[in-house]
Design an enzyme around this catalytic site. Structure first.
Site, PDB file in Angstrom:
ATOM      1  N   GLU A 244       0.764  -1.146   0.078  1.00 23.91           N
ATOM      2  CA  GLU A 244      -0.044  -0.125  -0.071  1.00 23.91           C
ATOM      3  C   GLU A 244       1.132   1.251   0.034  1.00 23.91           C
ATOM      4  O   GLU A 244       1.492   1.540   1.099  1.00 23.91           O
ATOM      5  CB  GLU A 244      -0.772  -0.044   1.330  1.00 23.91           C
ATOM      6  CG  GLU A 244      -1.736  -1.199   1.286  1.00 23.91           C
ATOM      7  CD  GLU A 244      -2.995  -1.056   0.303  1.00 23.91           C
ATOM      8  OE1 GLU A 244      -3.094  -0.213  -0.347  1.00 23.91           O
ATOM      9  OE2 GLU A 244      -3.652  -2.162   0.352  1.00 23.91           O
ATOM     10  N   CYS A 278      -2.193   9.322   2.457  1.00 31.58           N
ATOM     11  CA  CYS A 278      -2.008   8.718   0.867  1.00 31.58           C
ATOM     12  C   CYS A 278      -2.958   9.109  -0.036  1.00 31.58           C
ATOM     13  O   CYS A 278      -2.295   9.157  -1.120  1.00 31.58           O
ATOM     14  CB  CYS A 278      -1.732   7.345   0.803  1.00 31.58           C
ATOM     15  SG  CYS A 278      -3.029   6.484   1.936  1.00 31.58           S
TER      16      CYS A 278
HETATM   17  P1  NAD Z   1       8.309   4.448   4.772  1.00 38.43           P
HETATM   18  O1  NAD Z   1       8.353   3.889   3.732  1.00 38.43           O
HETATM   19  O2  NAD Z   1       9.484   5.553   5.272  1.00 38.43           O
HETATM   20  O3  NAD Z   1       8.164   3.805   6.143  1.00 38.43           O
HETATM   21  C1  NAD Z   1       7.114   2.762   6.272  1.00 38.43           C
HETATM   22  C2  NAD Z   1       7.458   1.546   7.157  1.00 38.43           C
HETATM   23  O4  NAD Z   1       8.519   0.779   6.718  1.00 38.43           O
HETATM   24  C3  NAD Z   1       8.283   2.281   8.723  1.00 38.43           C
HETATM   25  O5  NAD Z   1       7.801   1.135   9.572  1.00 38.43           O
HETATM   26  C4  NAD Z   1       9.607   1.948   8.236  1.00 38.43           C
HETATM   27  O6  NAD Z   1      10.478   1.760   9.470  1.00 38.43           O
HETATM   28  C5  NAD Z   1       9.618   0.802   7.648  1.00 38.43           C
HETATM   29  N1  NAD Z   1      10.813   0.379   6.723  1.00 38.43           N
HETATM   30  C6  NAD Z   1      11.701   1.466   6.292  1.00 38.43           C
HETATM   31  N2  NAD Z   1      12.651   0.736   5.431  1.00 38.43           N
HETATM   32  C7  NAD Z   1      12.511  -0.501   5.465  1.00 38.43           C
HETATM   33  C8  NAD Z   1      13.004  -1.626   5.058  1.00 38.43           C
HETATM   34  N3  NAD Z   1      14.077  -1.637   4.147  1.00 38.43           N
HETATM   35  N4  NAD Z   1      12.491  -2.809   5.178  1.00 38.43           N
HETATM   36  C9  NAD Z   1      11.293  -3.023   5.939  1.00 38.43           C
HETATM   37  N5  NAD Z   1      10.919  -1.894   6.429  1.00 38.43           N
HETATM   38  C10 NAD Z   1      11.321  -0.772   6.445  1.00 38.43           C
HETATM   39  O7  NAD Z   1       6.883   5.246   4.719  1.00 38.43           O
HETATM   40  P2  NAD Z   1       6.491   6.481   5.615  1.00 38.43           P
HETATM   41  O8  NAD Z   1       7.206   7.573   5.743  1.00 38.43           O
HETATM   42  O9  NAD Z   1       6.272   6.022   7.245  1.00 38.43           O
HETATM   43  O10 NAD Z   1       4.943   6.744   5.138  1.00 38.43           O
HETATM   44  C11 NAD Z   1       4.569   7.477   4.307  1.00 38.43           C
HETATM   45  C12 NAD Z   1       4.151   6.958   2.995  1.00 38.43           C
HETATM   46  O11 NAD Z   1       3.254   5.922   3.132  1.00 38.43           O
HETATM   47  C13 NAD Z   1       3.814   7.848   1.880  1.00 38.43           C
HETATM   48  O12 NAD Z   1       4.270   7.759   0.949  1.00 38.43           O
HETATM   49  C14 NAD Z   1       2.058   7.423   1.683  1.00 38.43           C
HETATM   50  O13 NAD Z   1       1.672   7.758   0.717  1.00 38.43           O
HETATM   51  C15 NAD Z   1       2.478   6.054   2.302  1.00 38.43           C
HETATM   52  N6  NAD Z   1       0.857   5.511   2.703  1.00 38.43           N
HETATM   53  C16 NAD Z   1       0.309   4.782   1.884  1.00 38.43           C
HETATM   54  C17 NAD Z   1      -0.840   4.459   2.274  1.00 38.43           C
HETATM   55  C18 NAD Z   1      -1.785   3.389   1.552  1.00 38.43           C
HETATM   56  O14 NAD Z   1      -2.702   2.866   2.147  1.00 38.43           O
HETATM   57  N7  NAD Z   1      -1.506   3.343   0.322  1.00 38.43           N
HETATM   58  C19 NAD Z   1      -1.394   4.805   3.409  1.00 38.43           C
HETATM   59  C20 NAD Z   1      -0.661   5.724   4.373  1.00 38.43           C
HETATM   60  C21 NAD Z   1       0.803   6.035   3.922  1.00 38.43           C
END
Ligand code: NAD
Length: 525
Positions: A244, A278
């Site tokens: 997502e 998002c």
């Molecule tokens: P992010 O990708 O930086 O982090 C998300 C999660 O992934 C965190 O828990 C982080 O610690 C973890 N993570 C980071 N690197 C990783 C790796 N290499 N392996 C495994 N886990 C890892 O995203 P964010 O800044 O927390 O969230 C914002 C983003 O999320 C925006 O792009 C937003 O659009 C998206 N988002 C999407 C939805 C949806 O339903 N499509 C909903 C909410 C947010």
């Protein structure tokens, strides 16, 4: 302003801050890869019991957790606001209310939604065979979640995974670990057996360790960049993943729309959660003939917003999450200006506050070549562009690498539905905006770079089970005509079957009976 650290942190700890004040809230444990692996192993062990725990018992625990949330909702809303920066009002409206509805829905309905299903196998059904699908739990579901809806996103997935008979290891965002830990605490109080839900805190490295620990499914919500890394790492153990990811969601306003409503929706859709949703309105296309009037309404309503620390009850727009996120917004706004767009209101960091605040910003004269119309901004900006007709509106909306949600505003519902189906996005709303993640009964997920797979709804529940086909043959007194003992007669039977049986028609298949019986006699000799 940068975050304030009162004491140096220990090696296996990290700090969580209030983004509205920059002040430290707590020190949290960083789970090492070995601890994450141990959590997954413990989860797999307890799954043997949880997978056969009756639906009624799973449901009872989820409903008890729901009651606990209701009892503690003021504290939870405040915690979400303090750790993430959103207005406390949105802690209730966007996190607690929708997830409580999701909880009662899946607690009551999962057994029915996962009821074994008989499959119509056509002519084989007349030959004593039956097929049914049973839905088996997967095992350990890893949930890796973002900070922007730190309660409702992971909790909704936790509930669905548990109800489907899986155990869960949740890795909340390192920016909102306390909310993640709160979810575990709620289930512990509700009497969920030990290790059925575990929370491992830490940053991306802890998340990566969870992927490497080869759970049975990964439900990831976050950025495109991280999603790609996770898909790549998960492929090593063939762990299936739901992604997502980000969005660049368009809102199309036709001249026949209720402009009062559409302008309020645009302002809420762009600025709720400080634009850090998002499915925020990140691009607005308005029909040329009403553009001036519509934009005037949007600017007036934006200027009436109250921006302040989220803990105040009347705050409409709170702080952003981090300095890095705020810098992206500043970059996009600068690029809009350099590319010839105009800022009608906002456009600056709001320095009245200590934390990371950016003013709600309305931009006109935007077009799809500008960075802020192509890359996810994830901040309080509302860039407005114009279109001449329906065809152009659809083409502008689809001119993007993303496809999470979109909205169409018109007084003509059939036009709205027609346009909706032409837009490549996982959810398209007509005369509504943004909120359908809050309808747990409906699927959520994106096209294109917004990811794949679904959360919520029946489609999301299906991601959390393995469909198993059980096929039974009751006519054991005859062999199958396709078994060994091939012969000229066998070939003739297969040729006749190709012409008759494979048509699916009972009438045509009657013709194959003589050849069929000859073949059976041959096999039973
Ligand atoms: P992010 O990708 O930086 O982090 C998300 C999660 O992934 C965190 O828990 C982080 O610690 C973890 N993570 C980071 N690197 C990783 C790796 N290499 N392996 C495994 N886990 C890892 O995203 P964010 O800044 O927390 O969230 C914002 C983003 O999320 C925006 O792009 C937003 O659009 C998206 N988002 C999407 C939805 C949806 O339903 N499509 C909903 C909410 C947010």
């Amino acid at each position: 302003m940068s975050a304030v650290l009162e004491f140096p942190i220990k090696k296996d700890e990290f700090t969580t801050f209030n983004p509205a004040t920059g002040k430290e809230i707590a020190r949290i444990k960083t789970f090492s890869p070995a601890e994450v692996l141990a959590a997954v192993e413990a989860s797999r062990a307890v799954w043997q019991v949880w997978r056969i725990t009756p639906f009624a018992e799973r449901s009872r625990i989820v409903m008890r957790a729901r009651e606990i949330i209701l009892e503690e909702m003021d504290e939870i809303a405040r915690l979400i606001s303090d750790e993430m920066g959103k207005p406390v009002a949105e802690g209730y409206s966007a996190e607690i209310v929708p997830v409580l509805d999701l909880m009662q829905y899946f607690a009551r309905k999962t057994e029915k939604l996962l009821k074994p299903r008989k499959v119509d196998i056509g002519l084989l059904g007349l030959m004593g065979r039956t097929s049914k699908i049973v839905y088996q739990p997967l095992g350990v579901v890893a949930i890796i979640s973002p900070w922007n809806f730190p309660f409702s996103i992971p909790l909704g997935e936790v509930v669905m995974a548990l109800m489907a008979g899986n155990t869960v290891v949740l890795k909340p965002s390192e920016l909102t670990p306390l909310v993640g830990k709160k979810i575990a605490e709620i289930f512990e109080k509700a009497g969920l057996p030990k290790d059925v839900l575990q929370v491992v805190t830490g940053d991306g490295r802890t998340g990566a360790a969870l992927v490497d620990a080869a759970p049975d499914k990964i439900m990831f919500t976050g950025s495109v960049e991280t999603g790609k890394k996770i898909a790549e790492n998960a492929a090593k153990s063939l762990t299936p993943v739901v992604l997502e990811l980000g969005g660049k969601d368009p809102m199309i306003v036709f001249a026949d729309a209720d402009l009062e409503k559409a302008s309020s929706a645009a302002v809420w859709g762009a600025f709720t959660n400080s634009g850090q949703a998002c499915s925020s309105v990140e691009r607005l296309y308005v029909e040329q003939t009403v553009a001036a009037k519509f934009t005037e309404l949007v600017v007036k309503k934006t200027q009436a917003l109250r921006q302040s620390v989220g803990s105040e009850e009347t705050t409409d727009v709170g702080s952003m999450i981090t300095e890095d996120q705020l810098k992206i917004v500043e970059d996009h706004v600068r690029d809009f200006l350099l590319s010839g767009a105009e800022i009608l209101t906002g456009g600056e960091r709001n320095s009245k506050f200590e934390g990371t605040f950016f003013e709600p910003t309305v931009i006109t004269g935007a077009d799809n070549s500008m960075r802020g119309m192509r890359e996810e901004t994830f901040g309080p900006t509302l860039p407005i562009a114009v279109f001449e007709d329906e065809k152009e509106a659809v083409s502008l909306a689809n001119d993007t690498d993303f496809g999470l949600t979109a909205s169409v505003w018109t007084g003509d519902i059939s036009k709205g539905k027609r346009v909706a189906e032409k837009i490549r996005a996982g959810t398209v709303t007509v005369n509504e905006v943004l909120y359908t993640h809050g309808i747990g009964q409906t699927p959520w997920g994106g096209f294109k770079n917004s990811g794949y797979g679904r959360t919520h709804g029946l489609e999301g529940l299906m991601e959390l089970v393995a469909p198993q086909h059980i096929h039974v043959n009751r006519f054991t007194f005859v062999p199958d005509v396709w078994w060994f003992g091939y012969s000229k007669n066998a070939i003739e039977t297969f040729r006749t079957m190709a012409r008759t049986f494979s048509s699916g028609s009972v009438l045509k298949s009657i013709k194959m009976i003589p050849t069929f019986l000859r073949r059976l006699r041959e096999l039973m000799k």
